[in-house]
Design a protein around this motif. Structure first.
Motif, PDB file in Angstrom:
ATOM      1  N   ALA A 281       0.688  -1.245  -0.082  1.00  0.00           N
ATOM      2  CA  ALA A 281       0.034   0.057  -0.018  1.00  0.00           C
ATOM      3  C   ALA A 281       0.847   1.203   0.006  1.00  0.00           C
TER       4      ALA A 281
ATOM      5  N   ILE B 208      -0.472   4.983  -0.264  1.00  0.00           N
ATOM      6  CA  ILE B 208      -1.517   4.586   0.564  1.00  0.00           C
ATOM      7  C   ILE B 208      -0.883   4.308   2.056  1.00  0.00           C
TER       8      ILE B 208
ATOM      9  N   GLN C  44      -7.385   3.223   4.810  1.00  0.00           N
ATOM     10  CA  GLN C  44      -6.987   2.883   3.723  1.00  0.00           C
ATOM     11  C   GLN C  44      -6.101   1.679   3.480  1.00  0.00           C
TER      12      GLN C  44
ATOM     13  N   GLN D 125      -7.848  -1.351   4.384  1.00  0.00           N
ATOM     14  CA  GLN D 125      -9.014  -1.697   3.219  1.00  0.00           C
ATOM     15  C   GLN D 125      -8.030  -2.416   2.316  1.00  0.00           C
ATOM     16  N   TYR D 126      -6.813  -1.929   1.858  1.00  0.00           N
ATOM     17  CA  TYR D 126      -5.967  -2.443   0.724  1.00  0.00           C
ATOM     18  C   TYR D 126      -5.671  -3.900   1.183  1.00  0.00           C
TER      19      TYR D 126
ATOM     20  N   GLU E   1      -5.788   9.012  -1.805  1.00  0.00           N
ATOM     21  CA  GLU E   1      -5.587   7.516  -1.747  1.00  0.00           C
ATOM     22  C   GLU E   1      -6.913   6.818  -1.136  1.00  0.00           C
TER      23      GLU E   1
ATOM     24  N   ILE F  64      -8.673   4.039  -3.229  1.00  0.00           N
ATOM     25  CA  ILE F  64      -9.211   2.725  -2.437  1.00  0.00           C
ATOM     26  C   ILE F  64     -11.116   2.556  -2.766  1.00  0.00           C
TER      27      ILE F  64
ATOM     28  N   TYR G  23     -12.572  -0.821  -4.074  1.00  0.00           N
ATOM     29  CA  TYR G  23     -13.606  -1.545  -3.522  1.00  0.00           C
ATOM     30  C   TYR G  23     -14.874  -1.700  -4.654  1.00  0.00           C
TER      31      TYR G  23
END
Length: 131
Positions: A56, A61, A66, A69-70, A102, A106, A110
């Motif tokens: 990330a 990121i 975030q 989430q990555y 970023e 993300i 998604y």
């Protein structure tokens, strides 16, 4: 005279913050991907978290939400989904240089992953909340 924070002290504080974040992500993954975590084992999950933080970061990121989430995307799409030739859209979104944030990258990942997963009948957890 005010105290001086030395580089070694700052480094130690960063390490503590990183370890705390890694522990939080591990707990998050255990909640949302219990079977995958059990199958992989604790050491592999921790290694995957560190790998995800590094990957990330390579795309700029760095915000904890975030990054989490990555890592969620890694657990659903595969450890190196960003380089997977069957998912070219992932790398394209991550390498996007048009100035989108970023957070937006993300979000786009998604959305595209949900479309892709709809075809494969797999699920992503809701967007990670970190506090």
């Amino acid at each position: 005279m005010s105290p001086i924070i030395r580089d070694a002290q700052l480094s130690a504080l960063r390490k503590v913050q990183i370890r705390r974040f890694e522990a939080w992500v591990e707990s998050h993954l255990q909640r949302h991907f219990p079977e995958a975590c059990e199958a992989a084992g604790e050491a592999q999950v921790r290694g995957d978290i560190r790998h995800g933080i590094a990957r990330a970061g390579a795309y700029g990121i760095t915000a904890e939400r975030q990054v989490c989430q990555y890592i969620d995307l890694m657990f659903v799409l595969g450890r190196d989904f960003d380089m997977d030739p069957s998912l070219p859209w992932a790398g394209e979104i991550l390498r996007e240089e048009s100035g989108i944030s970023e957070r937006e990258r993300i979000r786009l990942l998604y959305v595209r992953a949900m479309e892709h997963l709809g075809e494969a009948d797999r699920k992503l957890p809701p967007e990670a909340e970190h506090g």
